[in-house]
Design a protein around this motif. Structure first.
Motif, mmCIF file in Angstrom:
data_model
loop_
_atom_site.group_PDB
_atom_site.id
_atom_site.type_symbol
_atom_site.label_atom_id
_atom_site.label_comp_id
_atom_site.label_asym_id
_atom_site.label_seq_id
_atom_site.Cartn_x
_atom_site.Cartn_y
_atom_site.Cartn_z
ATOM 1 N N ARG A 196 28.480 -56.412 1.561
ATOM 2 C CA ARG A 196 28.453 -55.295 2.513
ATOM 3 C C ARG A 196 28.371 -55.787 3.951
ATOM 4 O O ARG A 196 29.021 -55.249 4.848
ATOM 5 C CB ARG A 196 27.260 -54.390 2.210
ATOM 6 C CG ARG A 196 27.105 -53.236 3.201
ATOM 7 C CD ARG A 196 25.740 -52.620 3.167
ATOM 8 N NE ARG A 196 24.763 -53.588 3.630
ATOM 9 C CZ ARG A 196 23.476 -53.563 3.293
ATOM 10 N NH1 ARG A 196 23.010 -52.648 2.490
ATOM 11 N NH2 ARG A 196 22.649 -54.492 3.755
ATOM 12 N N ASP A 197 27.595 -56.827 4.161
ATOM 13 C CA ASP A 197 27.387 -57.351 5.508
ATOM 14 C C ASP A 197 28.428 -58.394 5.905
ATOM 15 O O ASP A 197 28.261 -59.075 6.925
ATOM 16 C CB ASP A 197 25.977 -57.944 5.620
ATOM 17 C CG ASP A 197 24.900 -56.882 5.484
ATOM 18 O OD1 ASP A 197 25.202 -55.673 5.650
ATOM 19 O OD2 ASP A 197 23.744 -57.248 5.203
ATOM 20 N N THR A 251 24.655 -56.864 -1.194
ATOM 21 C CA THR A 251 24.191 -56.829 0.189
ATOM 22 C C THR A 251 24.979 -57.795 1.070
ATOM 23 O O THR A 251 25.412 -57.438 2.176
ATOM 24 C CB THR A 251 22.686 -57.151 0.245
ATOM 25 O OG1 THR A 251 21.993 -56.212 -0.587
ATOM 26 C CG2 THR A 251 22.154 -57.051 1.655
ATOM 27 N N TYR A 265 23.271 -46.524 -1.479
ATOM 28 C CA TYR A 265 22.741 -47.831 -1.893
ATOM 29 C C TYR A 265 21.635 -48.284 -0.938
ATOM 30 O O TYR A 265 20.605 -48.806 -1.363
ATOM 31 C CB TYR A 265 23.867 -48.864 -1.954
ATOM 32 C CG TYR A 265 23.447 -50.132 -2.642
ATOM 33 C CD1 TYR A 265 23.431 -50.217 -4.028
ATOM 34 C CD2 TYR A 265 23.042 -51.238 -1.910
ATOM 35 C CE1 TYR A 265 23.023 -51.374 -4.671
ATOM 36 C CE2 TYR A 265 22.635 -52.404 -2.535
ATOM 37 C CZ TYR A 265 22.625 -52.465 -3.921
ATOM 38 O OH TYR A 265 22.217 -53.614 -4.549
ATOM 39 N N GLU A 266 21.837 -48.046 0.336
ATOM 40 C CA GLU A 266 20.806 -48.374 1.317
ATOM 41 C C GLU A 266 19.529 -47.583 1.044
ATOM 42 O O GLU A 266 18.423 -48.124 1.100
ATOM 43 C CB GLU A 266 21.309 -48.093 2.731
ATOM 44 C CG GLU A 266 20.313 -48.412 3.808
ATOM 45 C CD GLU A 266 20.789 -48.033 5.197
ATOM 46 O OE1 GLU A 266 19.947 -48.025 6.107
ATOM 47 O OE2 GLU A 266 21.984 -47.733 5.384
ATOM 48 N N THR A 313 17.285 -50.651 0.329
ATOM 49 C CA THR A 313 16.901 -51.353 1.557
ATOM 50 C C THR A 313 16.058 -50.518 2.507
ATOM 51 O O THR A 313 15.396 -51.088 3.369
ATOM 52 C CB THR A 313 18.137 -51.911 2.302
ATOM 53 O OG1 THR A 313 19.030 -50.857 2.606
ATOM 54 C CG2 THR A 313 18.851 -52.951 1.466
ATOM 55 N N ARG A 314 16.058 -49.225 2.368
ATOM 56 C CA ARG A 314 15.180 -48.387 3.190
ATOM 57 C C ARG A 314 13.814 -48.289 2.520
ATOM 58 O O ARG A 314 13.713 -48.324 1.303
ATOM 59 C CB ARG A 314 15.774 -46.998 3.384
ATOM 60 C CG ARG A 314 17.035 -47.017 4.232
ATOM 61 C CD ARG A 314 17.473 -45.624 4.612
ATOM 62 N NE ARG A 314 16.555 -44.971 5.501
ATOM 63 C CZ ARG A 314 16.575 -45.077 6.825
ATOM 64 N NH1 ARG A 314 17.468 -45.825 7.412
ATOM 65 N NH2 ARG A 314 15.713 -44.412 7.567
ATOM 66 N N TRP A 350 21.944 -43.480 8.337
ATOM 67 C CA TRP A 350 20.704 -42.725 8.124
ATOM 68 C C TRP A 350 20.009 -42.332 9.419
ATOM 69 O O TRP A 350 19.281 -41.335 9.455
ATOM 70 C CB TRP A 350 19.749 -43.522 7.225
ATOM 71 C CG TRP A 350 20.156 -43.415 5.788
ATOM 72 C CD1 TRP A 350 20.732 -44.378 5.011
ATOM 73 C CD2 TRP A 350 20.053 -42.253 4.965
ATOM 74 N NE1 TRP A 350 20.996 -43.888 3.765
ATOM 75 C CE2 TRP A 350 20.575 -42.588 3.706
ATOM 76 C CE3 TRP A 350 19.568 -40.963 5.162
ATOM 77 C CZ2 TRP A 350 20.636 -41.672 2.649
ATOM 78 C CZ3 TRP A 350 19.627 -40.048 4.107
ATOM 79 C CH2 TRP A 350 20.153 -40.409 2.870
#
Length: 195
Positions: free
Chosen positions: A168-169, A165, A108-109, A113-114, A31
């Motif tokens: 993903r991480d 999450t 998804y972010e 999460t944003r 992003w």
């Protein structure tokens, strides 16, 4: 077709193009790479044209998030319809959610999460968010105590979001994916609670 109808159609096409380019750029470069200047170049329109569609980058991210919620909702709806029993519907829904998060990391972010100007769990929550939550609630409702299906849906959603999450991480062991889904479904359904 009238001139106004043609203009409205062209405007809608530009709107979709902006979102598609923002989404593609975010998926490939993150992003931070999505700027109004960069998007203007990609869509081959000036920044004022872009600003006539979206006030700023946050508005673009929010629009991508809304698209993501609509897509996730549809995937969850299809998943729920394939299983003939409640436990199977829950398992498929969890897998579908995790698959969506893995296949669409930037979307998804944007969704979760944003910081985006989308109200969650409020009177003015947009319909795509409400519909997605309703799909989660539908698969957990058979396991909820009286009048607590929304709360169980929130807890289940939080758990699945955590799995998405952390996966993903790269914080979880990949070989244990199926077992994690089974444990989650067991806990939601009350199966194995005494183990």
């Amino acid at each position: 077709m009238t001139v106004n109808e043609r203009r409205a159609r062209e405007r809608e096409q530009r709107h979709r193009l902006i979102l598609a380019k923002a989404r593609a750029l975010a998926e490939t470069e993150g992003w931070d790479a999505v700027t109004t200047r960069r998007l203007s170049a990609l869509i081959e329109y000036s920044q004022p044209v872009l600003y006539s569609h979206f006030r700023n980058k946050d508005a673009i991210v929010a629009a991508v998030a809304l698209e993501g919620f609509a897509e996730l909702t549809e995937a969850l709806r299809r998943a729920r319809s394939v299983s003939g029993h409640a436990r199977g519907a829950l398992t498929v829904a969890v897998e579908t959610y995790l698959d969506f998060a893995e296949a669409n990391p930037a979307v998804y972010e944007a969704m979760f999460t944003r910081t985006v100007p989308l109200p969650f769990a409020q009177e003015d929550t947009p319909e795509p968010l409400r519909a997605g939550f309703a799909e989660i609630e539908a698969v957990v409702a058979p396991y909820a105590y009286a009048h607590h299906s929304a709360t169980l849906a929130e807890v289940t959603w939080a758990a699945v979001h955590g799995l998405a999450t952390l996966t993903r991480d790269h914080r979880l062991r990949p070989e244990e994916h199926r077992q994690r889904v089974e444990v989650l479904v067991d806990r939601v359904t009350g199966r194995g609670a005494g183990r």
